[in-house]
Scaffold this active site. Sequence first.
Site, mmCIF file in Angstrom:
data_model
loop_
_atom_site.group_PDB
_atom_site.id
_atom_site.type_symbol
_atom_site.label_atom_id
_atom_site.label_comp_id
_atom_site.label_asym_id
_atom_site.label_seq_id
_atom_site.Cartn_x
_atom_site.Cartn_y
_atom_site.Cartn_z
ATOM 1 N N ILE A 168 11.233 129.651 158.665
ATOM 2 C CA ILE A 168 11.010 128.459 157.847
ATOM 3 C C ILE A 168 12.254 128.102 157.053
ATOM 4 O O ILE A 168 12.617 126.922 156.952
ATOM 5 C CB ILE A 168 9.806 128.675 156.911
ATOM 6 C CG1 ILE A 168 8.503 128.747 157.727
ATOM 7 C CG2 ILE A 168 9.712 127.559 155.876
ATOM 8 C CD1 ILE A 168 7.282 129.144 156.919
ATOM 9 N N ASP B 149 21.228 140.656 148.525
ATOM 10 C CA ASP B 149 19.925 141.310 148.487
ATOM 11 C C ASP B 149 19.256 140.855 147.200
ATOM 12 O O ASP B 149 19.701 141.207 146.097
ATOM 13 C CB ASP B 149 20.093 142.831 148.505
ATOM 14 C CG ASP B 149 18.763 143.574 148.555
ATOM 15 O OD1 ASP B 149 17.723 142.951 148.247
ATOM 16 O OD2 ASP B 149 18.765 144.769 148.880
ATOM 17 N N TYR C 251 0.905 141.207 148.681
ATOM 18 C CA TYR C 251 1.489 139.934 149.115
ATOM 19 C C TYR C 251 0.764 138.758 148.462
ATOM 20 O O TYR C 251 1.396 137.851 147.901
ATOM 21 C CB TYR C 251 1.409 139.831 150.635
ATOM 22 C CG TYR C 251 1.932 138.541 151.205
ATOM 23 C CD1 TYR C 251 3.298 138.290 151.281
ATOM 24 C CD2 TYR C 251 1.053 137.566 151.691
ATOM 25 C CE1 TYR C 251 3.781 137.105 151.816
ATOM 26 C CE2 TYR C 251 1.533 136.383 152.232
ATOM 27 C CZ TYR C 251 2.894 136.156 152.290
ATOM 28 O OH TYR C 251 3.367 134.983 152.821
ATOM 29 N N LYS D 274 2.321 136.016 145.775
ATOM 30 C CA LYS D 274 2.348 134.588 146.070
ATOM 31 C C LYS D 274 1.521 133.788 145.071
ATOM 32 O O LYS D 274 1.870 132.653 144.723
ATOM 33 C CB LYS D 274 1.841 134.342 147.496
ATOM 34 C CG LYS D 274 2.812 134.808 148.566
ATOM 35 C CD LYS D 274 4.165 134.111 148.478
ATOM 36 C CE LYS D 274 5.043 134.379 149.689
ATOM 37 N NZ LYS D 274 6.367 133.707 149.589
ATOM 38 N N PRO E 164 1.944 127.500 152.777
ATOM 39 C CA PRO E 164 1.747 127.383 154.225
ATOM 40 C C PRO E 164 0.616 128.291 154.700
ATOM 41 O O PRO E 164 0.351 129.346 154.124
ATOM 42 C CB PRO E 164 3.082 127.846 154.812
ATOM 43 C CG PRO E 164 4.061 127.774 153.682
ATOM 44 C CD PRO E 164 3.262 128.059 152.448
ATOM 45 N N GLY E 165 -0.014 127.857 155.775
ATOM 46 C CA GLY E 165 -0.977 128.701 156.456
ATOM 47 C C GLY E 165 -0.255 129.575 157.462
ATOM 48 O O GLY E 165 0.875 130.003 157.229
#
Length: 245
Positions: free
Chosen positions: A19, A59, A152, A156, A182-183
Amino acid sequence: MSGRLAGRRAVVTGAARGIGAEIARTFATEGASVAVLDVSAEGAATTAAEVGGTAHVVDLRDVAATRAALEEAVGALGGIDVLVNNAGVLRKAPLLDITTDDWDDMFAVTLRPVLVTTQVAARAMIAAGGGGAIVNMASMAARTGGAGQGHYAAAKAAVVALTRVSALELGGHGIRVNCLCPGFVLTEMGAATRTPEQVAEWTSRSPLGRLGETTDVARTALFLASDDADYLTGQAINVTGGMVM
């Protein structure tokens, strides 16, 4: 130069592939000068060459290095008008098996850099007289959770919250801050964590009958970065093909 981002200067993190790389290409096609930040030197260089931009290897777990890399990118561009915080990792583990090290590493890559880069970019935007757009990458997981995604999904969801606070505090300087959720987009990272059976099951959940493409997300990021969205801030936009409504 023409395009919806003509003359704009944009930094995209995590743009070596997937993406992020698609966003960098889309922005460049629409007239933006683009700087690419990524931990992969080879990937960053490849994307930068494609878009005629600069590559900056970092990083994002390293706070000082992240600040320095973004400042270097802003200097190379001669300023910054758009920041896209796309970098992140997707790892799965059952809730009872997530270690505190797993948790801390997820937040160190997925959430903390959003704060650090936003601070650097916003200060530069303000010093230049204000105005600008910041686009953060959240996830459908921030809306719905998901088995094996405790760390995760939490990270998010925090990106969504930080986006809203950033919009509130930076709006007075003309800086808009939004995020995307996003899915299931079958990038290299996504494909590595899904079986063909899972892909088929996810596809069946969308009223549109397909999974997302990187271009679906990139075009929405373009909208948020452009003047077309100049009265939009603090939003978390689902790009899920109707999987979340």
